[in-house]
Scaffold this active site. Structure first.
Site, PDB file in Angstrom:
ATOM      1  N   THR A 155       0.846  -1.201   0.000  1.00  9.86           N
ATOM      2  CA  THR A 155       0.000   0.000   0.000  1.00  9.86           C
ATOM      3  C   THR A 155       0.872   1.239   0.000  1.00  9.86           C
ATOM      4  O   THR A 155       1.986   1.215   0.534  1.00  9.86           O
ATOM      5  CB  THR A 155      -0.937   0.040   1.225  1.00  9.86           C
ATOM      6  OG1 THR A 155      -1.804   1.172   1.114  1.00  9.86           O
ATOM      7  CG2 THR A 155      -0.178   0.155   2.538  1.00  9.86           C
ATOM      8  N   LYS A 168      -3.220   3.472   6.383  1.00 10.98           N
ATOM      9  CA  LYS A 168      -3.424   2.015   6.418  1.00 10.98           C
ATOM     10  C   LYS A 168      -2.194   1.315   6.986  1.00 10.98           C
ATOM     11  O   LYS A 168      -2.309   0.380   7.774  1.00 10.98           O
ATOM     12  CB  LYS A 168      -3.644   1.475   4.998  1.00 10.98           C
ATOM     13  CG  LYS A 168      -5.004   1.696   4.408  1.00 10.98           C
ATOM     14  CD  LYS A 168      -5.084   0.905   3.114  1.00 10.98           C
ATOM     15  CE  LYS A 168      -6.349   1.148   2.347  1.00 10.98           C
ATOM     16  NZ  LYS A 168      -6.398   0.405   1.084  1.00 10.98           N
ATOM     17  N   ASP A 193      -7.961  -4.197  -0.287  1.00  9.52           N
ATOM     18  CA  ASP A 193      -8.799  -3.261  -1.022  1.00  9.52           C
ATOM     19  C   ASP A 193     -10.096  -3.126  -0.236  1.00  9.52           C
ATOM     20  O   ASP A 193     -10.634  -4.116   0.267  1.00  9.52           O
ATOM     21  CB  ASP A 193      -9.063  -3.745  -2.447  1.00  9.52           C
ATOM     22  CG  ASP A 193      -9.424  -2.571  -3.354  1.00  9.52           C
ATOM     23  OD1 ASP A 193      -8.727  -1.542  -3.311  1.00  9.52           O
ATOM     24  OD2 ASP A 193     -10.401  -2.674  -4.113  1.00  9.52           O
ATOM     25  N   THR A 194     -10.554  -1.890  -0.106  1.00  8.47           N
ATOM     26  CA  THR A 194     -11.705  -1.606   0.760  1.00  8.47           C
ATOM     27  C   THR A 194     -12.786  -0.879  -0.022  1.00  8.47           C
ATOM     28  O   THR A 194     -12.481  -0.055  -0.882  1.00  8.47           O
ATOM     29  CB  THR A 194     -11.236  -0.730   1.952  1.00  8.47           C
ATOM     30  OG1 THR A 194     -10.333  -1.501   2.741  1.00  8.47           O
ATOM     31  CG2 THR A 194     -12.399  -0.284   2.820  1.00  8.47           C
ATOM     32  N   PHE A 213      -9.009   8.465   8.184  1.00  8.01           N
ATOM     33  CA  PHE A 213      -8.839   8.897   6.796  1.00  8.01           C
ATOM     34  C   PHE A 213     -10.073   8.502   5.984  1.00  8.01           C
ATOM     35  O   PHE A 213     -10.996   7.868   6.498  1.00  8.01           O
ATOM     36  CB  PHE A 213      -7.561   8.286   6.194  1.00  8.01           C
ATOM     37  CG  PHE A 213      -7.615   6.800   5.997  1.00  8.01           C
ATOM     38  CD1 PHE A 213      -7.378   5.932   7.045  1.00  8.01           C
ATOM     39  CD2 PHE A 213      -7.918   6.255   4.752  1.00  8.01           C
ATOM     40  CE1 PHE A 213      -7.440   4.559   6.863  1.00  8.01           C
ATOM     41  CE2 PHE A 213      -7.976   4.883   4.555  1.00  8.01           C
ATOM     42  CZ  PHE A 213      -7.736   4.030   5.622  1.00  8.01           C
TER      43      PHE A 213
HETATM   44  P1  IMP Z   1      -8.620   1.555  -1.113  1.00  9.20           P
HETATM   45  O1  IMP Z   1      -8.769   0.279  -0.370  1.00  9.20           O
HETATM   46  O2  IMP Z   1      -7.341   2.233  -0.720  1.00  9.20           O
HETATM   47  O3  IMP Z   1      -8.774   1.391  -2.594  1.00  9.20           O
HETATM   48  O4  IMP Z   1      -9.749   2.511  -0.581  1.00  9.20           O
HETATM   49  C1  IMP Z   1     -10.967   2.754  -1.262  1.00  9.20           C
HETATM   50  C2  IMP Z   1     -11.619   4.007  -0.706  1.00  9.20           C
HETATM   51  O5  IMP Z   1     -12.128   3.733   0.587  1.00  9.20           O
HETATM   52  C3  IMP Z   1     -10.712   5.220  -0.568  1.00  9.20           C
HETATM   53  O6  IMP Z   1     -11.493   6.361  -0.837  1.00  9.20           O
HETATM   54  C4  IMP Z   1     -10.307   5.185   0.870  1.00  9.20           C
HETATM   55  O7  IMP Z   1     -10.014   6.494   1.360  1.00  9.20           O
HETATM   56  C5  IMP Z   1     -11.534   4.607   1.523  1.00  9.20           C
HETATM   57  N1  IMP Z   1     -11.161   3.828   2.700  1.00  9.20           N
HETATM   58  C6  IMP Z   1     -10.384   2.700   2.728  1.00  9.20           C
HETATM   59  N2  IMP Z   1     -10.247   2.275   3.984  1.00  9.20           N
HETATM   60  C7  IMP Z   1     -10.932   3.152   4.762  1.00  9.20           C
HETATM   61  C8  IMP Z   1     -11.139   3.256   6.176  1.00  9.20           C
HETATM   62  O8  IMP Z   1     -10.646   2.462   6.982  1.00  9.20           O
HETATM   63  N3  IMP Z   1     -11.905   4.295   6.590  1.00  9.20           N
HETATM   64  C9  IMP Z   1     -12.468   5.197   5.739  1.00  9.20           C
HETATM   65  N4  IMP Z   1     -12.289   5.165   4.425  1.00  9.20           N
HETATM   66  C10 IMP Z   1     -11.522   4.145   3.942  1.00  9.20           C
END
Ligand code: IMP
Length: 192
Positions: A8, A13, A69-70, A149
């Site tokens: 990452t 994260k 991935d979230t 975040f």
């Molecule tokens: P990614 O996993 O980095 O692709 O995150 C996808 C989206 O979800 C991005 O806009 C991140 O800022 C948001 N995001 C990922 N993890 C979190 C979290 O733990 N809290 C709030 N937003 C998150």
């Protein structure tokens, strides 16, 4: 202690995950292995993107590693923004614009149920494993708090009255989507 690269570029994260695995797994960052490129996320599922990121590191750098991935899934938006959460308001991944778009789409809607879902892909040697974590909650009418975040200022987990951005990292790291996925990975790795 076992060492794994976390694929990452997100410093928040990285800090969360290092704290979750502290004393049990040494987590190397992309900077630690000299990787400064942006890894493309071109899949249309969370699992697909997590696998792309982990496979990229394994293929180009040779390290055992994991990636997450979230997505934020909002019930009244049919599960959106989901896998497109990072670029919800446009290509440039701006958290403020993403939150404003979400508030706009939910204006006047009482049912504010939502979930964060994290998928983690772990690669050790030839083996690939997937772990998932979910936390259910609701989307506030306006931002609250300044920690965390992404969408944290708008998300209140079930059982709490404050947003992730108010609850702070210690509480978030016990109950979050990412914490739940990491706990499963830890149990698998350490045989607990
Ligand atoms: P990614 O996993 O980095 O692709 O995150 C996808 C989206 O979800 C991005 O806009 C991140 O800022 C948001 N995001 C990922 N993890 C979190 C979290 O733990 N809290 C709030 N937003 C998150």
């Amino acid at each position: 202690m076992k060492k794994l690269v976390f694929a990452t570029n997100n410093a928040h994260k990285l800090r969360e995950v290092r704290e979750m695995l502290e004393g049990e797994i040494t987590v190397l960052s992309l900077a630690d292995i000299g990787c400064s490129e942006t890894i493309p996320e071109t899949a249309d599922t969370l699992q697909g993107n997590a696998l792309i990121k982990a496979r990229y590191i394994k293929t180009h750098y040779g390290y055992d590693c994991f990636a997450d991935d979230t997505g934020l899934q909002v019930v009244q938006l049919g599960g959106r923004p989901g896998v497109y959460s990072a670029r919800y308001a446009g290509e440039e991944c701006d958290p403020e614009k993403n939150m404003q778009k979400l508030l706009g789409e939910l204006e006047g809607i009482d049912d504010r149920r939502a979930s964060f879902i994290t998928v983690v892909a772990l690669i050790q040697g030839e083996e690939e494993k997937i772990f998932e974590g979910e936390v259910k909650g609701r989307i506030l009418e306006e931002k609250q708090g300044s920690e965390g975040f992404g969408y944290d200022p708008l998300f209140v987990p079930d059982g709490y009255e404050e947003s992730f951005a108010q609850l702070g990292e210690e509480t978030k790291n016990h109950i979050s989507h990412r914490a739940r996925a990491m706990q499963k990975m830890k149990e698998y790795l350490l045989g607990k």
